[in-house]
Design an enzyme around this catalytic site. Structure first.
Site, PDB file in Angstrom:
ATOM      1  N   GLU A   1       1.240  -1.124   0.183  1.00 46.57           N
ATOM      2  CA  GLU A   1      -0.090   0.205  -0.493  1.00 46.57           C
ATOM      3  C   GLU A   1       0.952   0.775   0.163  1.00 46.57           C
ATOM      4  O   GLU A   1       1.749   1.586   1.932  1.00 46.57           O
ATOM      5  CB  GLU A   1      -1.241   0.293   1.633  1.00 46.57           C
ATOM      6  CG  GLU A   1      -2.292  -0.312   1.416  1.00 46.57           C
ATOM      7  CD  GLU A   1      -2.792  -0.657   2.551  1.00 46.57           C
ATOM      8  OE1 GLU A   1      -3.841  -1.153   2.421  1.00 46.57           O
ATOM      9  OE2 GLU A   1      -2.571  -0.046   3.502  1.00 46.57           O
TER      10      GLU A   1
ATOM     11  N   ASP B   1      -5.514   8.340  10.705  1.00 47.96           N
ATOM     12  CA  ASP B   1      -4.365   8.135  11.646  1.00 47.96           C
ATOM     13  C   ASP B   1      -3.171   8.480  13.236  1.00 47.96           C
ATOM     14  O   ASP B   1      -4.262   9.688  13.122  1.00 47.96           O
ATOM     15  CB  ASP B   1      -3.339   8.265  10.337  1.00 47.96           C
ATOM     16  CG  ASP B   1      -3.448   7.773   8.797  1.00 47.96           C
ATOM     17  OD1 ASP B   1      -3.384   6.267   8.878  1.00 47.96           O
ATOM     18  OD2 ASP B   1      -2.970   8.691   8.268  1.00 47.96           O
TER      19      ASP B   1
END
Lengths: 260, 403
Positions: free
Chosen positions: A40, A51
């Protein structure tokens, strides 16, 4: 191409450009050679709301070195030439993609021979045009399934996903955790009601024990923050420690933990 | 500069939560169930007379509504043009309009049986209003605030703590409102099953922009009725400052059908026109997605969000409520900017002509009034929304004004 040859499969997340694109390139190749099925390519964003601190810091470093989505797609093209069979996915927030434009984004991915993309703040409701465009270019649109998703939503997510479905292991942001919540196994079972696509479980998987535990009920595990943390420590010399960590996942030895 | 040719909305299907192409719901999947739950709770509360009665009662008996509309005679005389009226949201409990929305969302949180509330704050006014309502309803309250804003608005930090809230400093990015929203969203995504996110402006994913606007509609509803009573006719212009844009949507909304009434939003012009020196989204911003919504955003060519600057923490934000984006594009509302210096000067002017110290945010609206009123006829009328009072800004004013 997206295929999980190993059991369990491994999706390795890298924040592109942390600390520079040459490092990302070297680490991605090392990760593939060490047994990652899919890479990814994380696009750094100024406001990464999904995040945790590790990837936030990596994003800041990557933006500081001037990393852009276009450069990350070019990196994907280089990786494709070097490793024709590896799975390559762009992992981004929506706004950088919008700047390029959805159709131009899809064209660039297709010509780079990247397999697809996951846009973390693009839910299926808002993704009509995106899904059509990605399909028209033969690209996989990967969507998140969450423990809070209703069955109706899971069905729609499973129907629209291509490549694999990304099951979020728990409510929360990216980052390591002590235990994989029971949520994760339940969610994988629920997703499989609606789809025969592989299911990868991500968020919080950081060591061999967790990796193998996820392998009991899912097709693959996504490992992100644990790898990014190794890169935070080793900087430009991260290829070997990341490769060791990935090999350790398979033999049951947790290099990341041993290092700390 | 921004290359407009590349900008295209993903989806322009008209549906709830869209203002033209703007708005929508751009969040991680984990939050979708909570947004759907919130939307359903809000839709049912709207139809529920008991909920509406309780909301009205608290606005009246707790917050202090209706707020007065005051004819600013000395300011009018000094400027020598249009007759100026001030909508006194600064007189509300906690010192700003923010309490309207907090009471509404507090009642909704209670209805959804969520006993933990999180909020973000810039100037601290929304944080104080959130902490206040949480004390009133017995909720646990966590407020995220950029460390730069905590420094600028330390009095409000103490007020929140006094009210029993936990204030968590946010040290990422520019350490201001945008970063506080990021951190609140991270908390929400983690604790979504037990927590209500009390978002403080007409920002974010649907249903927030609609819901927050509706909780502030009382501002315009009162102002419209009051100006008809006091002046016998509608105003020529309504002026409000715009950060996220909640006080402006609140005062504008009731006037939208009155096409003869100009609606003027005032953004923060900061200290210059370069990216990073201001928060004027309609001067240098372009459509994009930030924090759940598609709207005008200050950003660079690569789609990274720009830092902003304003002397007023409450306007220091790189995006704007999506309904404002639609009002801008349709031309129904006009958006201008006032600089830090103009706002500071307007603050002093209002203090000395009317004995009213506006918040530095609201002072941006006063600055536009000071620019515009002299050029208008004496029988024309301007309503300025004084969204909050300046008590919280004494530290900044002390440093900036050197009186």
């Amino acid at each position: 191409m997206i295929a999980f040859e190993h059991k369990p499969g491994l999706v390795a997340y890298l924040t592109c450009g942390d600390p520079d694109l040459a490092t990302t390139h070297a680490v991605a190749l090392a990760a593939i050679d060490a047994g990652a099925d899919v890479i990814e390519l994380g696009i750094p964003f100024s406001d990464p709301v999904a995040d945790g601190p590790v990837i936030q810091r990596a994003s800041e470093r990557a933006l500081h070195s001037g990393t852009s989505l276009r450069q990350c797609i070019a990196l994907g093209a280089d990786l494709r030439k070097a490793r024709p069979k590896a799975g390559l996915i762009i992992f981004s927030y929506l706004n950088p993609v919008l700047r390029i434009g959805v159709s131009s984004f899809a064209q660039q991915l297709a010509s780079a021979k990247i397999d697809g993309a996951l846009i973390i703040d693009l839910t299926i409701e808002e993704a009509g045009e995106y899904i059509e465009t990605m399909r028209a270019h033969g690209l996989a649109a990967v969507f998140l399934a969450a423990p809070t998703s209703t069955d109706g939503r899971l069905k729609a997510i499973a129907e629209r996903s291509r490549g694999f479905t990304y099951a979020v292991s728990r409510t929360g942001i990216t980052g390591e955790q002590q235990q994989i919540a029971a949520d994760a196994a339940q969610l994988v079972t629920r997703v499989r009601q609606f789809s025969s696509l592989p299911v990868a479980v991500g968020f919080g998987i950081s060591n061999a024990e967790q990796f193998q535990a996820v392998g009991e009920f899912a097709d693959a595990a996504v490992i992100g923050s644990a790898i990014v943390a190794i890169m935070e420590k080793h900087g430009r010399n991260s290829a070997e420690p990341v490769a060791n960590f990935i090999r350790g996942l398979r033999v049951g030895k947790s290099v990341a933990q041993a290092e700390r | 500069m921004v290359r407009e040719a590349h900008i295209q909305p993903l989806n322009t299907v008209a549906r709830a939560g869209r203002f033209g192409p703007y708005g929508g719901r751009y969040v991680p999947e984990t939050l979708m169930a909570a947004l759907e739950e919130l939307e359903a709770a809000y839709e049912s509360a709207k139809q529920d007379q008991e909920f509406q009665n309780e909301f009205e009662r608290l606005l009246r008996q707790y917050a202090g509504r209706p707020t007065p509309l005051f004819h600013a005679a000395r300011l009018t005389e000094n400027l020598g043009g249009a007759r100026i009226y001030l909508k006194r949201e600064d007189l509300l409990h906690t010192g700003a309009h923010k309490i309207n929305n907090c009471i509404g969302q507090g009642l909704l949180a209670r209805r959804m049986n969520k006993k933990r509330v999180i909020a973000e704050t810039g100037a601290g006014q929304h944080g104080v209003a959130s902490a206040t309502v949480c004390a009133l309803f017995g909720f646990e309250c966590v407020v995220y605030m950029g460390s730069e804003d905590m420094r600028r608005q330390e009095l409000n930090v103490f007020r929140m703590r006094l009210l029993g809230a936990e204030v968590r400093p946010v040290n990422s990015g520019s350490c201001t409102l945008k970063d506080a929203i990021n951190e609140a969203m991270r908390d929400w995504v983690t604790n979504v099953r037990t927590t209500h996110y009390l978002l403080g402006s007409v920002l974010g994913a649907h249903p927030y922009p609609v819901m927050v606007r509706d909780f502030h509609r009382c501002i315009g509803r009162e102002a419209r009725q009051q100006i008809l009573e006091q002046a016998g006719r509608l105003p020529n212009a309504v002026i409000a400052c715009v950060g996220g844009g909640s006080n402006a949507m609140g005062v504008f909304y009731e006037f939208l059908p009155d096409k003869q009434v100009k609606l003027i939003g005032v953004e923060a012009g900061g200290r210059g026109s370069d990216l990073g020196e201001h928060a004027a989204r309609f001067r240098g911003g372009s459509p994009g997605v930030l924090q759940g919504s598609y709207s005008y955003v200050l950003q660079n060519d690569a789609g990274q969000i720009a830092t902003t600057h304003s002397v007023s923490a409450g306007l220091d934000y790189p995006s704007i409520g999506p309904e404002h984006a639609a009002l801008h594009d349709s031309g129904r509302a006009e958006y201008v900017a006032a600089s830090d210096a103009e706002a500071l000067e307007a603050c002093v002017t209002l203090a000395r002509t009317e004995g009213i110290v506006p918040a530095l945010e609201s002072a941006h609206a006063v600055a536009e009034c000071i620019r515009r009123a002299p050029g208008m006829k004496k029988d024309e009328i301007v309503v300025v929304n004084i969204s909050g009072r300046g008590d919280k800004d004494m530290g900044i004013l002390t440093r900036e004004l050197k009186l």
